[in-house]
Motif scaffolding. Structure first.
Motif, mmCIF file in Angstrom:
data_model
loop_
_atom_site.group_PDB
_atom_site.id
_atom_site.type_symbol
_atom_site.label_atom_id
_atom_site.label_comp_id
_atom_site.label_asym_id
_atom_site.label_seq_id
_atom_site.Cartn_x
_atom_site.Cartn_y
_atom_site.Cartn_z
ATOM 1 N N VAL A 93 -1.014 -1.048 -4.368
ATOM 2 C CA VAL A 93 -2.239 -0.260 -4.210
ATOM 3 C C VAL A 93 -1.847 1.175 -3.868
ATOM 4 O O VAL A 93 -0.968 1.402 -3.031
ATOM 5 N N VAL A 94 -2.491 2.127 -4.516
ATOM 6 C CA VAL A 94 -2.297 3.536 -4.179
ATOM 7 C C VAL A 94 -3.499 3.975 -3.347
ATOM 8 O O VAL A 94 -4.650 3.780 -3.755
ATOM 9 N N ALA A 95 -3.242 4.542 -2.173
ATOM 10 C CA ALA A 95 -4.325 4.891 -1.256
ATOM 11 C C ALA A 95 -4.027 6.213 -0.567
ATOM 12 O O ALA A 95 -2.859 6.573 -0.369
ATOM 13 N N GLY A 96 -5.083 6.917 -0.182
ATOM 14 C CA GLY A 96 -4.887 8.156 0.552
ATOM 15 C C GLY A 96 -6.198 8.691 1.076
ATOM 16 O O GLY A 96 -7.283 8.281 0.644
ATOM 17 N N ILE B 81 4.074 1.912 2.525
ATOM 18 C CA ILE B 81 5.095 2.916 2.230
ATOM 19 C C ILE B 81 4.398 4.265 2.118
ATOM 20 O O ILE B 81 3.465 4.435 1.321
ATOM 21 N N SER B 82 4.838 5.210 2.942
ATOM 22 C CA SER B 82 4.194 6.518 3.020
ATOM 23 C C SER B 82 5.160 7.604 2.563
ATOM 24 O O SER B 82 6.338 7.594 2.919
ATOM 25 N N VAL C 154 0.861 -1.180 0.000
ATOM 26 C CA VAL C 154 0.000 0.000 0.000
ATOM 27 C C VAL C 154 0.901 1.234 0.000
ATOM 28 O O VAL C 154 1.698 1.430 0.922
ATOM 29 N N TYR C 155 0.780 2.013 -1.052
ATOM 30 C CA TYR C 155 1.495 3.287 -1.150
ATOM 31 C C TYR C 155 0.563 4.360 -0.596
ATOM 32 O O TYR C 155 -0.446 4.689 -1.201
ATOM 33 N N ASP D 72 -2.364 5.216 10.833
ATOM 34 C CA ASP D 72 -3.039 4.085 11.466
ATOM 35 C C ASP D 72 -4.005 3.379 10.514
ATOM 36 O O ASP D 72 -4.284 2.192 10.688
ATOM 37 N N ILE D 73 -4.496 4.093 9.498
ATOM 38 C CA ILE D 73 -5.430 3.466 8.546
ATOM 39 C C ILE D 73 -4.727 2.377 7.735
ATOM 40 O O ILE D 73 -5.157 1.215 7.748
ATOM 41 N N PRO D 74 -3.648 2.686 7.012
ATOM 42 C CA PRO D 74 -2.983 1.593 6.274
ATOM 43 C C PRO D 74 -2.300 0.574 7.184
ATOM 44 O O PRO D 74 -2.110 -0.579 6.777
ATOM 45 N N LEU D 75 -1.938 0.968 8.419
ATOM 46 C CA LEU D 75 -1.344 -0.009 9.320
ATOM 47 C C LEU D 75 -2.339 -1.115 9.690
ATOM 48 O O LEU D 75 -1.940 -2.251 9.979
#
Length: 315
Positions: free
Chosen positions: A153-156, A112-113, A80-81, A98-101
């Motif tokens: 995955v690209v997320a934000g 990866i942030s 997850v980027y 905390d969301i992607p964790l």
């Protein structure tokens, strides 16, 4: 001002106990920025996570940090980027981490942030190009990172959701890197700031108001010459939404971004694309990040995780 949808009762009570959010301008921005994200150490405590910090070059010769968070012995793991929120004017790579964790915990994803540069100090296409450079770096170092390059995955969230949508468009138009899915959480998509939901949340204090939104967009767009706003910066104006990876898109019913989110999903469907849209009744902007233990927040976060689990499952 049009009548607003009612807030979820539990969220309304929690919000009432918080200090009033200040108006956003250059002066208050400097006061708010130090509090836009807390230290990551307390979030990682008790988790089986390996942390690595790297710095990568950008397209214009600057350098930006990436934080890499991996489950133990990650090999060919999904990735997850993560692109953080903050109106494109505040926050850092630890914001909303905390969301992607949760996805790292439940789905064994590498997270990866990216610490893209912020407006108004950086503006124009700088922010989106920084985010794209991070994606290029991840793809080029997939083996070293223990990542399956077919499951990136690209997320934000918020501004990060808009930038995630922009990076996805950019990757399509530049022939890569491949993106398996995009997760857009209350995304900031439309610089025009003129929808019904935008007008509903104007003129009164709130978590993110039409006036705050205008300040964020003005800060970014100040670096552009001429009258053309690139769709990578404001994906709502993209003329072609075909050929995109599956999207999970959500927002609250009681927030500025509701209508642009719904329209973006509709336009993906209209060209035969995959968009899973959720509008959480009574949710304000960022409700599940601000109050993750509230029942509506738990439902939103669990639904995202379940969707992502299906998208990342190996055939």
């Amino acid at each position: 001002m049009p009548k607003r949808p009612e807030l979820d009762p539990e969220l309304s009570a929690l919000l009432a106990g918080m200090p009033q959010f200040p108006l956003l301008d250059r002066e208050t921005l400097e006061q708010i920025r130090p509090y836009a994200a807390g230290p990551i150490e307390s979030i990682l405590e008790g988790r089986a996570v390996t942390r690595r910090e790297v710095t990568i070059p950008t397209a214009d010769g600057a350098e930006i940090p990436l934080t890499i968070l991996s489950p133990p012995s990650a090999t060919t793991a999904p990735c997850v980027y993560w692109i953080h929120g903050g109106g494109m004017v505040m926050g850092n790579r630890y914001s909303q981490i905390d969301i992607p964790l949760e996805w790292l915990d439940h789905l064994d994803t590498v997270v990866i942030s990216v610490d893209y540069r912020l407006a108004p100090e950086a503006n124009g296409a700088t922010l989106i190009e920084d985010c794209y450079q991070g994606l290029l770096w991840i793809s080029a170092h997939a083996d070293e990172l223990g990542i399956d390059p077919s499951r990136i995955v690209v997320a934000g969230a918020s501004a990060g959701g808009g930038l995630a949508a922009g990076v996805t468009l950019m990757a399509r138009d530049r022939s890569g890197p491949a993106i398996a899915a995009q997760v857009l959480i209350g995304p900031m998509l439309d610089y025009r700031n003129a929808t019904t939901s935008s007008r509903q949340f104007s003129g009164e204090p709130g978590v993110w108001t039409r006036e705050m939104n205008a300040f964020g967009w003005q800060s970014v767009l100040a670096g552009l010459t001429g009258d053309v706003v690139p769709a990578y910066i404001s994906p709502a104006i993209a003329t072609d939404l075909s050929g995109l990876p599956p999207a999970y898109i959500d927002a609250g019913s009681a927030e500025v971004f509701r209508d642009e989110v719904v329209t973006y999903a509709f336009r993906i469907w209209s060209v035969g694309g995959h968009a899973d849209l959720h509008i959480w009744a009574g949710g304000f902007h960022g409700f599940d990040a601000l109050f993750p233990a509230a029942p509506l927040s738990e439902a939103a976060r669990e639904t995202r995780t379940e969707w992502l689990a299906r998208r990342l499952a190996k055939e």
